[in-house]
Scaffold this motif. Structure first.
Motif, PDB file in Angstrom:
ATOM      1  N   ARG A 156       0.828  -1.218   0.000  1.00 26.73           N
ATOM      2  CA  ARG A 156       0.000   0.000   0.000  1.00 26.73           C
ATOM      3  C   ARG A 156       0.854   1.257   0.000  1.00 26.73           C
ATOM      4  N   LEU A 157       0.308   2.302  -0.579  1.00 30.82           N
ATOM      5  CA  LEU A 157       0.871   3.651  -0.476  1.00 30.82           C
ATOM      6  C   LEU A 157      -0.104   4.496   0.328  1.00 30.82           C
ATOM      7  N   GLY A 166      -0.293   4.105  -7.958  1.00 30.96           N
ATOM      8  CA  GLY A 166      -0.578   2.903  -7.179  1.00 30.96           C
ATOM      9  C   GLY A 166      -1.331   1.880  -8.005  1.00 30.96           C
ATOM     10  N   GLN A 167      -2.321   2.334  -8.762  1.00 29.05           N
ATOM     11  CA  GLN A 167      -3.106   1.413  -9.579  1.00 29.05           C
ATOM     12  C   GLN A 167      -2.242   0.746 -10.638  1.00 29.05           C
ATOM     13  N   ASN A 168      -1.355   1.533 -11.262  1.00 33.81           N
ATOM     14  CA  ASN A 168      -0.480   0.982 -12.306  1.00 33.81           C
ATOM     15  C   ASN A 168       0.500  -0.042 -11.749  1.00 33.81           C
ATOM     16  N   LEU A 169       0.865   0.105 -10.471  1.00 35.22           N
ATOM     17  CA  LEU A 169       1.804  -0.831  -9.845  1.00 35.22           C
ATOM     18  C   LEU A 169       1.070  -1.899  -9.023  1.00 35.22           C
ATOM     19  N   ASN A 170      -0.242  -1.944  -9.169  1.00 36.13           N
ATOM     20  CA  ASN A 170      -1.066  -2.910  -8.420  1.00 36.13           C
ATOM     21  C   ASN A 170      -0.916  -2.754  -6.905  1.00 36.13           C
ATOM     22  N   LEU A 171      -0.830  -1.521  -6.477  1.00 34.44           N
ATOM     23  CA  LEU A 171      -0.760  -1.231  -5.043  1.00 34.44           C
ATOM     24  C   LEU A 171      -2.056  -0.548  -4.628  1.00 34.44           C
ATOM     25  N   ARG A 172      -2.534  -0.846  -3.414  1.00 31.94           N
ATOM     26  CA  ARG A 172      -3.683  -0.116  -2.875  1.00 31.94           C
ATOM     27  C   ARG A 172      -3.213   1.246  -2.380  1.00 31.94           C
ATOM     28  N   VAL A 173      -4.085   2.234  -2.468  1.00 33.18           N
ATOM     29  CA  VAL A 173      -3.737   3.589  -2.036  1.00 33.18           C
ATOM     30  C   VAL A 173      -4.716   4.034  -0.953  1.00 33.18           C
ATOM     31  N   ILE A 174      -4.184   4.514   0.162  1.00 36.28           N
ATOM     32  CA  ILE A 174      -5.016   5.011   1.258  1.00 36.28           C
ATOM     33  C   ILE A 174      -4.675   6.472   1.510  1.00 36.28           C
ATOM     34  N   ARG A 221     -13.158   9.532  -3.903  1.00 35.78           N
ATOM     35  CA  ARG A 221     -14.007   8.537  -4.580  1.00 35.78           C
ATOM     36  C   ARG A 221     -13.997   8.770  -6.096  1.00 35.78           C
ATOM     37  N   LYS A 222     -14.077  10.029  -6.477  1.00 33.87           N
ATOM     38  CA  LYS A 222     -14.087  10.380  -7.899  1.00 33.87           C
ATOM     39  C   LYS A 222     -12.806   9.921  -8.598  1.00 33.87           C
ATOM     40  N   ASN A 223     -11.707   9.976  -7.860  1.00 36.76           N
ATOM     41  CA  ASN A 223     -10.416   9.607  -8.448  1.00 36.76           C
ATOM     42  C   ASN A 223     -10.019   8.158  -8.145  1.00 36.76           C
ATOM     43  N   ASN A 224     -11.018   7.383  -7.675  1.00 37.46           N
ATOM     44  CA  ASN A 224     -10.831   5.947  -7.469  1.00 37.46           C
ATOM     45  C   ASN A 224      -9.773   5.586  -6.422  1.00 37.46           C
ATOM     46  N   CYS A 225      -9.666   6.425  -5.379  1.00 34.18           N
ATOM     47  CA  CYS A 225      -8.794   6.058  -4.257  1.00 34.18           C
ATOM     48  C   CYS A 225      -9.417   4.860  -3.546  1.00 34.18           C
ATOM     49  N   ASP A 226      -8.585   3.932  -3.086  1.00 36.41           N
ATOM     50  CA  ASP A 226      -9.096   2.677  -2.522  1.00 36.41           C
ATOM     51  C   ASP A 226      -9.625   2.837  -1.095  1.00 36.41           C
ATOM     52  N   GLU A 227      -8.859   3.560  -0.266  1.00 38.10           N
ATOM     53  CA  GLU A 227      -9.142   3.539   1.174  1.00 38.10           C
ATOM     54  C   GLU A 227      -8.905   4.904   1.803  1.00 38.10           C
ATOM     55  N   MET A 228      -9.443   5.090   3.002  1.00 35.01           N
ATOM     56  CA  MET A 228      -9.231   6.358   3.703  1.00 35.01           C
ATOM     57  C   MET A 228      -9.133   6.122   5.206  1.00 35.01           C
ATOM     58  N   GLN A 229      -8.589   7.136   5.849  1.00 34.88           N
ATOM     59  CA  GLN A 229      -8.438   7.117   7.301  1.00 34.88           C
ATOM     60  C   GLN A 229      -8.507   8.561   7.771  1.00 34.88           C
ATOM     61  N   GLY A 230      -9.234   8.815   8.846  1.00 31.54           N
ATOM     62  CA  GLY A 230      -9.287  10.187   9.340  1.00 31.54           C
ATOM     63  C   GLY A 230     -10.519  10.449  10.173  1.00 31.54           C
ATOM     64  N   TYR A 231     -10.624  11.684  10.661  1.00 31.67           N
ATOM     65  CA  TYR A 231     -11.707  12.056  11.562  1.00 31.67           C
ATOM     66  C   TYR A 231     -13.083  12.012  10.879  1.00 31.67           C
ATOM     67  N   HIS A 232     -13.108  12.005   9.534  1.00 30.87           N
ATOM     68  CA  HIS A 232     -14.395  11.931   8.847  1.00 30.87           C
ATOM     69  C   HIS A 232     -15.138  10.659   9.241  1.00 30.87           C
TER      70      HIS A 232
END
Length: 588
Positions: free
Chosen positions: A507-508, A535-543, A557-568
């Protein structure tokens, strides 16, 4: 005896002359550059002649003495006026009545040339057998006296200078600084003490070896010396610490700053250490007489405090002393002592921040984040104590505790019937360099009973780039254990795409600094979308970390990010609260 060398040689010449008639003795000493002879003793030679030959070169056709030192053998000239060795100097000798000169090189017990002994006569002749014996005896005695003086000088030098760099050491520092202060008092000037500490020097020693570290120290020492005046003093205190005493300074901070900028720039020039080319930086603290102290101890202590302030500002800068630094230094000392006790007193605890799949909203992992329940200051965030822990190497046992506790807690959640998830643990640069890191991770898994696939270690991009080969080798070993690896703070370092392809990571993590203004800042948007695409081109998940608003979530979400973390989704919470969250129970 302990008499000065000049007195010993003078007495030796007078003794030799007293045994003979019409003979004048002379000793010339080889100078430090090894190419000239300097006056040693000649009590009976004409003073004008003595002055004229002081500094005569060593070489062929340089009279009897210069030639004897050059050939390393006796040179007997019976007639100065007609000998080719004297063709450039015969008139000088004739003006004082010297007609013959017999010279012998003075050699050390190891055969090195130390100087030349000569006997002059006012008549054209060669020495008698008795005179030759006296020449041999006198030459040996002169050699013993000169060697003793050189040995004494060497011992004195070694007692007051650093062996590696040849710079004055701590023993000489106080004397030089005291003299500079006395001068400044008399002429109403400043003395500036500059405390220099190389940044990350231990990393050079640990990764390139001590020989490379020594070469770096010698290079830095010579560069500092080149940037200051001959009247200034550059001292190596030991390790990677240097002190510069700027003597007779004008009362002008701007002029001092110019000198410091020159020193900084010199240190930062590239250094070739074997196959490695690197740039060194330094944290520099400055204290000046009389404003910041009126004695050597106070000035050194305050320059040291300012240097630590420079380190706190991120290294590679200089700071002028301010009185509040000593207060901060005391607070830091107390914090270090409290930290040493914190583990033994079980004052640390872990909070956990959920990581969420942006498509499903499912919590699939938590990041373990340390907190310190300080007995008097309450709950402290990592920023309040982790930098100090890293400076004192306490980060290693603290990091070890975090690793064991995170693994234990994750296994406890699984045993309680919660769905299996990954726990993410940060690994500091200091921990990552520990030779037994793999063993420590394996031990934490074994003791807890946690399967390796449910542990992820987060390493920073900058940590990897310090030594890519070592980092990749270590990451491969961790991957062989079954542990996952992610790159934290991605986008803040300098990793090349070719290097990134070789990293065994899953992951990145996009650094929080790019997420803060992502809804409005086009540059942050460009970086974030580039990392996601990479990340997608290297088959890595991105958070993405630090996600706090609906707008940020929408962009990701619009840019197809895989995961998130934060106060939201959730702030870091206690282990029981994670259990409630995953069980669907409301949090208190």
């Amino acid at each position: 005896t302990s008499s000065p060398l000049e007195d010993v040689l003078d007495c030796l010449m007078r003794l030799a002359e007293s045994q003979l008639t019409g003979i004048f003795g002379s000793v010339l000493l080889l100078d430090k550059d090894g190419s000239h002879l300097r006056h040693g003793a000649a009590p009976s030679l004409a003073k004008a002649y003595t002055r004229a030959i002081d500094g005569i070169a060593v070489g062929p056709k340089m009279g009897s003495c210069g030639t004897a030192a050059y050939r390393r053998e006796p040179v007997i000239v019976a007639d100065i006026m007609h000998d080719p060795l004297w063709q450039d100097h015969c008139e000088l000798a004739a003006a004082h009545g010297y007609r013959s000169c017999w010279s012998t090189p003075i050699l050390s017990h190891q055969g090195a040339v130390l100087g030349a002994f000569a006997m002059y006569s006012t008549t054209v002749r060669e020495p008698t057998a008795a005179e030759t014996r006296l020449i041999d005896f006198t030459t040996r005695i002169a050699g013993i006296a000169i060697e003793r003086k050189l040995a004494e000088d060497r011992i004195h030098f070694m007692a007051n200078h650093d062996v590696l760099t040849g710079l004055p050491n701590r023993a000489l520092l106080e004397d030089r600084l005291s003299q500079a202060i006395l001068y400044a008092q008399r002429y109403d000037r400043w003395v500036t003490v500059v405390f220099i500490d190389l940044d990350n020097f231990k990393l050079v020693n640990d990764t390139l070896g001590h020989n490379a570290g020594d070469e770096l120290l010698k290079t830095v020492a010579s560069r500092i010396v080149e940037r200051v005046r001959a009247t200034d003093t550059v001292v190596r205190l030991g390790g990677d610490e240097f002190v510069v005493v700027l003597f007779d300074q004008p009362t002008n901070v701007d002029l001092i700053s110019e000198t410091l900028q020159a020193i900084r720039a010199a240190i930062a020039e590239p250094v070739q250490l074997g196959a490695h080319r690197l740039r060194a930086t330094a944290s520099i603290g400055i204290a000046s007489y009389p404003k910041d102290g009126t004695n050597p101890d106070t000035l050194l202590a305050n320059a040291d405090a300012a240097m630590y302030r420079a380190k706190e500002f991120g290294r590679d800068n200089f700071q002028f002393y301010a009185p509040e630094f000593n207060t901060r230094a005391h607070e830091k000392f107390v914090l270090q002592e409290d930290l040493r006790n914190a583990l033994a007193r079980s004052e640390f605890t872990l909070f956990y921040q959920p990581q969420v799949d942006l498509r499903s909203g499912h919590v699939f992992a938590v990041e373990a984040l340390i907190r310190w329940n300080h007995p008097t200051r309450g709950m402290l965030a990592p920023t309040a104590f982790i930098p100090t822990a890293e400076e004192t190497s306490l980060i290693v046992p603290i990091g070890d505790w975090v690793l064991h506790e995170a693994c234990r807690q994750n296994k406890a959640w699984q045993d309680a019937g919660l769905p299996p998830m990954t726990v993410c643990v940060n690994v500091s640069a200091r921990q990552f360099r520990e030779k037994n890191l793999i063993g420590r991770v394996a031990d934490a898994l074994k003791v807890s009973g946690l399967e390796a696939r449910y542990l992820e270690l987060e390493v920073t991009e900058s940590l990897i780039m310090q030594d890519i080969d070592l980092a990749v080798a270590t990451m491969n070993q961790l991957q062989n254990l079954g542990v996952q690896i992610s790159i934290d703070d991605f986008g803040t370092g300098y990793s090349s795409l070719s290097a990134l392809k070789t990293f065994p990571v899953a992951r990145l993590k996009i650094d929080k600094s790019f997420i803060n203004d992502i809804a409005a800042d086009e540059n942050d948007q460009a970086v974030a979308s580039a990392v996601i695409s990479l990340g997608q081109n290297l088959n890595l998940r991105v958070i993405a970390e630090g996600v706090e608003t609906d707008d940020q979530v929408a962009f990701l979400r619009k840019n197809n990010c895989d995961e998130m973390q934060g106060y939201h989704f959730s702030e870091p919470v206690s282990a029981p609260d994670i259990e409630k969250m995953l069980s669907g129970e409301p949090l208190d």
